[in-house]
Design a protein around this motif. Structure first.
Motif, PDB file in Angstrom:
ATOM      1  N   MET A  38       0.845  -1.203   0.000  1.00  0.00           N
ATOM      2  CA  MET A  38       0.000   0.000   0.000  1.00  0.00           C
ATOM      3  C   MET A  38       0.883   1.257   0.000  1.00  0.00           C
ATOM      4  O   MET A  38       1.819   1.347   0.795  1.00  0.00           O
ATOM      5  N   THR A  39       0.566   2.189  -0.896  1.00  0.00           N
ATOM      6  CA  THR A  39       1.367   3.415  -0.961  1.00  0.00           C
ATOM      7  C   THR A  39       1.026   4.334   0.210  1.00  0.00           C
ATOM      8  O   THR A  39      -0.136   4.445   0.612  1.00  0.00           O
ATOM      9  N   LYS A  40       2.050   4.964   0.713  1.00  0.00           N
ATOM     10  CA  LYS A  40       1.859   5.880   1.845  1.00  0.00           C
ATOM     11  C   LYS A  40       1.240   7.176   1.342  1.00  0.00           C
ATOM     12  O   LYS A  40       1.753   7.806   0.421  1.00  0.00           O
ATOM     13  N   GLN A  41       0.126   7.558   1.939  1.00  0.00           N
ATOM     14  CA  GLN A  41      -0.527   8.809   1.557  1.00  0.00           C
ATOM     15  C   GLN A  41      -0.198   9.898   2.557  1.00  0.00           C
ATOM     16  O   GLN A  41      -0.091   9.645   3.757  1.00  0.00           O
ATOM     17  N   GLN A  42      -0.046  11.080   2.046  1.00  0.00           N
ATOM     18  CA  GLN A  42       0.334  12.207   2.896  1.00  0.00           C
ATOM     19  C   GLN A  42      -0.649  13.341   2.699  1.00  0.00           C
ATOM     20  O   GLN A  42      -0.983  13.677   1.558  1.00  0.00           O
ATOM     21  N   ALA A  43      -1.116  13.894   3.789  1.00  0.00           N
ATOM     22  CA  ALA A  43      -2.052  15.018   3.713  1.00  0.00           C
ATOM     23  C   ALA A  43      -1.260  16.292   3.414  1.00  0.00           C
ATOM     24  O   ALA A  43      -0.297  16.601   4.101  1.00  0.00           O
ATOM     25  N   ASN A  44      -1.641  16.977   2.376  1.00  0.00           N
ATOM     26  CA  ASN A  44      -1.003  18.253   2.050  1.00  0.00           C
ATOM     27  C   ASN A  44      -1.941  19.401   2.395  1.00  0.00           C
ATOM     28  O   ASN A  44      -3.106  19.376   2.013  1.00  0.00           O
ATOM     29  N   TRP A  45      -1.394  20.382   3.087  1.00  0.00           N
ATOM     30  CA  TRP A  45      -2.183  21.577   3.408  1.00  0.00           C
ATOM     31  C   TRP A  45      -1.469  22.785   2.844  1.00  0.00           C
ATOM     32  O   TRP A  45      -0.249  22.898   2.912  1.00  0.00           O
ATOM     33  N   SER A  46      -2.232  23.676   2.229  1.00  0.00           N
ATOM     34  CA  SER A  46      -1.641  24.895   1.677  1.00  0.00           C
ATOM     35  C   SER A  46      -2.247  26.115   2.357  1.00  0.00           C
ATOM     36  O   SER A  46      -3.458  26.156   2.574  1.00  0.00           O
ATOM     37  N   PRO A  47      -1.419  27.111   2.678  1.00  0.00           N
ATOM     38  CA  PRO A  47      -1.965  28.340   3.262  1.00  0.00           C
ATOM     39  C   PRO A  47      -2.706  29.186   2.227  1.00  0.00           C
ATOM     40  O   PRO A  47      -3.338  30.178   2.566  1.00  0.00           O
ATOM     41  N   TYR A  48      -2.601  28.820   0.943  1.00  0.00           N
ATOM     42  CA  TYR A  48      -3.192  29.597  -0.139  1.00  0.00           C
ATOM     43  C   TYR A  48      -4.343  28.870  -0.817  1.00  0.00           C
ATOM     44  O   TYR A  48      -4.421  27.657  -0.796  1.00  0.00           O
ATOM     45  N   ASP A  49      -5.215  29.654  -1.437  1.00  0.00           N
ATOM     46  CA  ASP A  49      -6.252  29.131  -2.322  1.00  0.00           C
ATOM     47  C   ASP A  49      -6.332  30.139  -3.473  1.00  0.00           C
ATOM     48  O   ASP A  49      -5.830  31.257  -3.354  1.00  0.00           O
ATOM     49  N   ASN A  50      -6.940  29.733  -4.582  1.00  0.00           N
ATOM     50  CA  ASN A  50      -7.202  30.702  -5.650  1.00  0.00           C
ATOM     51  C   ASN A  50      -8.699  30.799  -5.839  1.00  0.00           C
ATOM     52  O   ASN A  50      -9.332  29.827  -6.244  1.00  0.00           O
ATOM     53  N   ASN A  51      -9.261  31.970  -5.516  1.00  0.00           N
ATOM     54  CA  ASN A  51     -10.712  32.159  -5.585  1.00  0.00           C
ATOM     55  C   ASN A  51     -11.194  32.652  -6.950  1.00  0.00           C
ATOM     56  O   ASN A  51     -12.369  32.974  -7.099  1.00  0.00           O
ATOM     57  N   GLY A  52     -10.285  32.696  -7.918  1.00  0.00           N
ATOM     58  CA  GLY A  52     -10.678  33.002  -9.296  1.00  0.00           C
ATOM     59  C   GLY A  52     -11.168  34.426  -9.493  1.00  0.00           C
ATOM     60  O   GLY A  52     -11.000  35.307  -8.639  1.00  0.00           O
ATOM     61  N   GLY A  53     -11.789  34.643 -10.645  1.00  0.00           N
ATOM     62  CA  GLY A  53     -12.294  35.973 -10.994  1.00  0.00           C
ATOM     63  C   GLY A  53     -11.317  36.742 -11.859  1.00  0.00           C
ATOM     64  O   GLY A  53     -10.129  36.418 -11.913  1.00  0.00           O
ATOM     65  N   SER A  54     -11.823  37.745 -12.549  1.00  0.00           N
ATOM     66  CA  SER A  54     -11.016  38.535 -13.481  1.00  0.00           C
ATOM     67  C   SER A  54     -11.187  40.030 -13.228  1.00  0.00           C
ATOM     68  O   SER A  54     -12.255  40.468 -12.819  1.00  0.00           O
ATOM     69  N   CYS A  55     -10.115  40.782 -13.485  1.00  0.00           N
ATOM     70  CA  CYS A  55     -10.115  42.239 -13.319  1.00  0.00           C
ATOM     71  C   CYS A  55      -9.547  42.885 -14.581  1.00  0.00           C
ATOM     72  O   CYS A  55      -8.628  42.339 -15.187  1.00  0.00           O
ATOM     73  N   VAL A  56     -10.079  44.042 -14.916  1.00  0.00           N
ATOM     74  CA  VAL A  56      -9.605  44.799 -16.081  1.00  0.00           C
ATOM     75  C   VAL A  56      -9.537  46.273 -15.712  1.00  0.00           C
ATOM     76  O   VAL A  56     -10.378  46.767 -14.960  1.00  0.00           O
ATOM     77  N   ALA A  57      -8.531  46.979 -16.238  1.00  0.00           N
ATOM     78  CA  ALA A  57      -8.470  48.444 -16.081  1.00  0.00           C
ATOM     79  C   ALA A  57      -8.024  49.072 -17.396  1.00  0.00           C
ATOM     80  O   ALA A  57      -7.144  48.531 -18.074  1.00  0.00           O
ATOM     81  N   ILE A  58      -8.661  50.174 -17.752  1.00  0.00           N
ATOM     82  CA  ILE A  58      -8.319  50.916 -18.967  1.00  0.00           C
ATOM     83  C   ILE A  58      -8.182  52.399 -18.611  1.00  0.00           C
ATOM     84  O   ILE A  58      -9.073  52.964 -17.979  1.00  0.00           O
ATOM     85  N   ALA A  59      -7.054  53.002 -19.023  1.00  0.00           N
ATOM     86  CA  ALA A  59      -6.820  54.425 -18.763  1.00  0.00           C
ATOM     87  C   ALA A  59      -7.114  55.230 -20.018  1.00  0.00           C
ATOM     88  O   ALA A  59      -6.724  54.839 -21.115  1.00  0.00           O
ATOM     89  N   GLY A  60      -7.808  56.355 -19.850  1.00  0.00           N
ATOM     90  CA  GLY A  60      -8.083  57.263 -20.957  1.00  0.00           C
ATOM     91  C   GLY A  60      -7.486  58.626 -20.692  1.00  0.00           C
ATOM     92  O   GLY A  60      -6.809  58.834 -19.685  1.00  0.00           O
ATOM     93  N   ALA A  61      -7.749  59.563 -21.596  1.00  0.00           N
ATOM     94  CA  ALA A  61      -7.163  60.900 -21.483  1.00  0.00           C
ATOM     95  C   ALA A  61      -7.586  61.610 -20.202  1.00  0.00           C
ATOM     96  O   ALA A  61      -6.793  62.322 -19.584  1.00  0.00           O
ATOM     97  N   ASP A  62      -8.835  61.432 -19.769  1.00  0.00           N
ATOM     98  CA  ASP A  62      -9.321  62.122 -18.564  1.00  0.00           C
ATOM     99  C   ASP A  62     -10.188  61.216 -17.696  1.00  0.00           C
ATOM    100  O   ASP A  62     -11.010  61.696 -16.926  1.00  0.00           O
ATOM    101  N   TYR A  63     -10.021  59.905 -17.834  1.00  0.00           N
ATOM    102  CA  TYR A  63     -10.834  58.948 -17.062  1.00  0.00           C
ATOM    103  C   TYR A  63     -10.062  57.656 -16.874  1.00  0.00           C
ATOM    104  O   TYR A  63      -9.027  57.422 -17.521  1.00  0.00           O
ATOM    105  N   CYS A  64     -10.558  56.813 -15.995  1.00  0.00           N
ATOM    106  CA  CYS A  64     -10.035  55.458 -15.836  1.00  0.00           C
ATOM    107  C   CYS A  64     -11.214  54.526 -15.549  1.00  0.00           C
ATOM    108  O   CYS A  64     -12.088  54.872 -14.739  1.00  0.00           O
ATOM    109  N   VAL A  65     -11.254  53.396 -16.225  1.00  0.00           N
ATOM    110  CA  VAL A  65     -12.308  52.401 -16.016  1.00  0.00           C
ATOM    111  C   VAL A  65     -11.679  51.173 -15.382  1.00  0.00           C
ATOM    112  O   VAL A  65     -10.709  50.627 -15.915  1.00  0.00           O
ATOM    113  N   ILE A  66     -12.214  50.756 -14.237  1.00  0.00           N
ATOM    114  CA  ILE A  66     -11.756  49.535 -13.561  1.00  0.00           C
ATOM    115  C   ILE A  66     -12.965  48.623 -13.404  1.00  0.00           C
ATOM    116  O   ILE A  66     -14.029  49.077 -12.980  1.00  0.00           O
ATOM    117  N   ALA A  67     -12.802  47.368 -13.766  1.00  0.00           N
ATOM    118  CA  ALA A  67     -13.943  46.448 -13.720  1.00  0.00           C
ATOM    119  C   ALA A  67     -13.505  45.081 -13.225  1.00  0.00           C
ATOM    120  O   ALA A  67     -12.359  44.665 -13.422  1.00  0.00           O
TER     121      ALA A  67
END
Length: 223
Positions: free
Chosen positions: A1-30
């Motif tokens: 039987m192969t020895k199994q080891q529990a791995n724990w990580s302090p990190y997770d990735n919760n996904g999602g996307s971000c975008v930002a666009i800069a203009g001459a007199d504005y900025c859009v962040i989404a």
């Protein structure tokens, strides 16, 4: 039987996307409002956008617990700055502070991928894009998160930013009008949510201009 080891990580990735666009007199962040872990959706209504100053907003994807800790740290440092200087931090100054804050945690990093957007001292739009350990660049547009590999080629095709190697240096701000930039953001998220399972539910758009900050929302696919 192969020895199994529990791995724990302090990190997770919760996904999602971000975008930002800069203009001459504005900025859009989404950013979208879906927060996931693995194949489970934790919530469909979580804002990834944080107002850091009157003319400076940050959108973050990655591990949202680290993002929250980072936002608290930046808020505390900004409050100290306001007490010492009797004014709010400018967007370029906040960009440097965010870089320093990420870099000093480089051996146990905040697992957050940020775009910072706002208006500079001249009232022009500016966008700064980051990796997890504080390396940053001023750009005309950027995307971070699970859908960034789908969104960035779309933005490159539509906006064609000048090379940073050109001399004399060319302005990176996009030639689009504010309404056109908002429409482009809506289009890229509608497209990304078709292919990326971690992007969806709702789109939150923040527009910063001389009149202040205003938000709008758009539904994305919910499956």
């Amino acid at each position: 039987m192969t020895k199994q080891q529990a791995n724990w990580s302090p990190y997770d990735n919760n996904g999602g996307s971000c975008v930002a666009i800069a203009g001459a007199d504005y900025c859009v962040i989404a950013a979208d409002t879906r927060m996931s872990t693995g194949y489970s959706i934790l919530t469909r209504d979580y804002s990834k956008i944080c107002k850091l100053a009157d003319k400076c907003v940050m959108a973050s994807s990655g591990f949202q617990a680290d993002v929250k800790a980072l936002q608290k740290q930046l808020a505390a440092r900004h409050l100290i700055y306001q007490h010492q200087h009797n004014k709010q931090m400018s967007c370029p100054a906040m960009a440097q502070l965010l870089s320093n804050t990420l870099y000093y945690k480089r051996f146990f990093p905040y697992y957050s991928f940020n775009v910072l957007g706002g208006l500079d001292n001249e009232g022009k739009g500016c966008v700064f894009t980051y990796d997890a350990v504080g390396s940053y660049e001023k750009v005309g547009y950027s995307s971070q998160g699970s859908g960034s590999t789908l969104i960035m080629p779309f933005l490159d095709n539509q906006l064609k930013s000048p090379s940073p190697l050109l001399l004399p240096a060319q302005d990176a701000v996009t030639p689009l009008m504010e309404a056109e930039a908002v429409d482009l953001v809506k289009t890229v998220f509608a497209s990304a949510s078709e292919r990326d399972i971690y992007t969806g539910d709702k789109l939150e758009i923040v527009v910063i201009n001389a009149d202040g900050i205003h938000r709008e929302y758009m539904d994305l696919r919910k499956d």
